[in-house]
Write a protein that holds these residues in place. Structure first.
Motif, PDB file in Angstrom:
ATOM      1  N   ASP A  84      43.538  -3.658  36.941  1.00  0.00           N
ATOM      2  CA  ASP A  84      44.715  -3.061  36.318  1.00  0.00           C
ATOM      3  C   ASP A  84      44.400  -2.350  34.999  1.00  0.00           C
ATOM      4  O   ASP A  84      45.277  -1.756  34.384  1.00  0.00           O
ATOM      5  N   SER A  86      43.629  -3.649  32.150  1.00  0.00           N
ATOM      6  CA  SER A  86      44.056  -4.366  30.948  1.00  0.00           C
ATOM      7  C   SER A  86      42.889  -4.943  30.146  1.00  0.00           C
ATOM      8  O   SER A  86      43.038  -5.223  28.962  1.00  0.00           O
ATOM      9  N   GLY A 109      40.850  -4.511  25.183  1.00  0.00           N
ATOM     10  CA  GLY A 109      42.000  -4.268  26.037  1.00  0.00           C
ATOM     11  C   GLY A 109      42.905  -3.252  25.378  1.00  0.00           C
ATOM     12  O   GLY A 109      42.505  -2.561  24.441  1.00  0.00           O
ATOM     13  N   TRP A 110      44.138  -3.178  25.862  1.00  0.00           N
ATOM     14  CA  TRP A 110      45.123  -2.234  25.351  1.00  0.00           C
ATOM     15  C   TRP A 110      46.271  -3.023  24.735  1.00  0.00           C
ATOM     16  O   TRP A 110      46.828  -3.909  25.363  1.00  0.00           O
ATOM     17  N   LEU A 118      48.831  -7.691  24.825  1.00  0.00           N
ATOM     18  CA  LEU A 118      47.988  -6.885  25.697  1.00  0.00           C
ATOM     19  C   LEU A 118      48.798  -6.391  26.890  1.00  0.00           C
ATOM     20  O   LEU A 118      49.661  -7.117  27.416  1.00  0.00           O
ATOM     21  N   ILE A 119      48.521  -5.153  27.283  1.00  0.00           N
ATOM     22  CA  ILE A 119      49.244  -4.527  28.384  1.00  0.00           C
ATOM     23  C   ILE A 119      48.274  -3.788  29.298  1.00  0.00           C
ATOM     24  O   ILE A 119      47.102  -3.608  28.960  1.00  0.00           O
ATOM     25  N   CYS A 120      48.787  -3.335  30.427  1.00  0.00           N
ATOM     26  CA  CYS A 120      48.048  -2.428  31.306  1.00  0.00           C
ATOM     27  C   CYS A 120      48.232  -1.015  30.760  1.00  0.00           C
ATOM     28  O   CYS A 120      49.321  -0.670  30.299  1.00  0.00           O
ATOM     29  N   SER A 143      42.275  -9.721  34.975  1.00  0.00           N
ATOM     30  CA  SER A 143      43.341  -9.116  34.180  1.00  0.00           C
ATOM     31  C   SER A 143      43.640  -9.982  32.958  1.00  0.00           C
ATOM     32  O   SER A 143      43.482 -11.198  32.995  1.00  0.00           O
ATOM     33  N   VAL A 145      46.698  -9.521  31.538  1.00  0.00           N
ATOM     34  CA  VAL A 145      48.151  -9.496  31.497  1.00  0.00           C
ATOM     35  C   VAL A 145      48.678 -10.736  32.195  1.00  0.00           C
ATOM     36  O   VAL A 145      48.336 -11.017  33.344  1.00  0.00           O
TER      37      VAL A 145
END
Length: 151
Positions: A84, A86, A109-110, A118-120, A143, A145
């Motif tokens: 994903d 992330s 990550g983002w 943290l997100i995708c 992941s 997330v």
């Protein structure tokens, strides 16, 4: 392979007359942000989306010294990615006259700048990540997330 030529400036040098450890981290981020800008994700675009890259761990391996005004090629590749997008492992290598001087590997990550979680990444940003060359030791990451399943 994405590469950019940078140089060791006055502020990058430590007491021992070689590039200081944090300068490797700074130049790694410069190379990464230049890549994202070329993919349509300038600093202002990240600000508009209210997301940004976040580093959770850095590892620096040193092989040879870089000195004041040395021009180095800094590469940027993907050493790991979750499906994903992330989580990611980013790899920068520093080359001087074709010789490997140092390697920086960062786990990150983002980050949603509003929720501080943290997100995708958006699909186009994930595509930009997937467009990077992969290192020989590339790994698929889990992941980051947290998805809850309701019963």
């Amino acid at each position: 392979m994405f590469e950019v030529e940078l140089f060791a400036g006055w502020g990058d040098i430590d007491f021992n007359s070689h590039m200081r450890n944090t300068a490797y981290l700074d130049k790694s981020v410069d190379a990464r942000m230049l890549y994202f800008a070329k993919q349509g994700y300038s600093v202002s675009e990240f600000a508009k989306l209210r997301i940004g890259p976040v580093v959770m761990k850095d590892q620096i391996e040193y092989f040879r010294e870089i000195h004041l005004l040395d021009r180095v090629v800094v590469s940027f590749a993907l050493a790991g990615l979750s499906v994903d997008g992330s989580r990611m492992l980013l790899r920068n290598e520093f080359l001087l006259n074709g010789k490997l001087m140092a390697r920086v590997t960062s786990a990150g990550g983002w980050l949603d700048l509003e929720k501080r979680k943290l997100i995708c990444p958006p699909p186009a940003l994930l595509d930009a990540m997937k467009a990077l060359d992969r290192t020989e030791d590339f790994v698929e990451l889990p992941s980051s997330v947290n998805r809850t399943v309701s019963n």
